[in-house]
Design a protein around this motif. Structure first.
Motif, PDB file in Angstrom:
ATOM      1  N   GLN A 133       2.534  43.868  -0.185  1.00 52.92           N
ATOM      2  CA  GLN A 133       2.268  45.086   0.683  1.00 52.92           C
ATOM      3  C   GLN A 133       0.807  45.634   0.242  1.00 52.92           C
ATOM      4  N   HIS A 134       0.375  45.407  -0.961  1.00 56.78           N
ATOM      5  CA  HIS A 134      -0.962  46.014  -1.371  1.00 56.78           C
ATOM      6  C   HIS A 134      -2.040  44.938  -1.431  1.00 56.78           C
ATOM      7  N   ASP A 135      -1.433  43.708  -1.594  1.00 56.18           N
ATOM      8  CA  ASP A 135      -2.277  42.398  -1.795  1.00 56.18           C
ATOM      9  C   ASP A 135      -1.441  41.325  -1.260  1.00 56.18           C
ATOM     10  N   ALA A 136      -1.723  40.887   0.283  1.00 60.87           N
ATOM     11  CA  ALA A 136      -0.902  40.142   0.738  1.00 60.87           C
ATOM     12  C   ALA A 136      -1.560  38.454   0.301  1.00 60.87           C
ATOM     13  N   ASN A 137      -2.540  38.362  -0.463  1.00 67.73           N
ATOM     14  CA  ASN A 137      -2.959  37.072  -0.968  1.00 67.73           C
ATOM     15  C   ASN A 137      -2.772  36.834  -2.405  1.00 67.73           C
ATOM     16  N   ASN A 138      -1.876  37.614  -2.796  1.00 67.13           N
ATOM     17  CA  ASN A 138      -1.849  37.527  -4.269  1.00 67.13           C
ATOM     18  C   ASN A 138      -0.820  36.323  -4.581  1.00 67.13           C
TER      19      ASN A 138
END
Length: 109
Positions: free
Chosen positions: A20-25
């Motif tokens: 939710q905070h970093d969709a590309n993690n």
């Protein structure tokens, strides 16, 4: 820690929060893939494994895990493709070849 404690549902919630905070993690996607596989949710496991590979295409572990998951879902051609890339990334690791050989043998039966 939750994953190591074999608490997959709580792990899933944490990794989803990361996305939710970093969709590309890529790590969150890779770990979600494993957690969803452990909780018998292969569709979600493959979805997150595919995204992890898209984000880190040179990761042996992500390619290998995705290949094995695809094979387990009878998506043999796709699974072999992922395992062949994993084999190229780490030619000294025998596991991709073992899975490829088993899948190809099963296709001939």
């Amino acid at each position: 820690l939750l994953a190591m404690q074999r608490r997959p549902m709580e792990s899933i919630a944490c990794f989803e929060a990361v996305l939710q905070h970093d969709a590309n993690n890529p790590a969150a996607h890779a770990n979600l893939s494993i957690m969803y596989a452990q909780t018998a949710q292969p569709g979600k496991a493959i979805q997150h494994g595919t995204r992890a590979v898209e984000l880190l295409p040179d990761s042996f572990e992500m390619r290998f895990n995705l290949g094995v998951m695809l094979l387990s879902q009878k998506r043999t051609v796709e699974g072999i493709q992922q395992l062949r890339v994993a084999q190229k990334l780490r030619p000294d690791d025998p596991r991709p070849v073992q899975h490829i050989d088993s899948a190809e043998a099963a296709m001939r039966i």
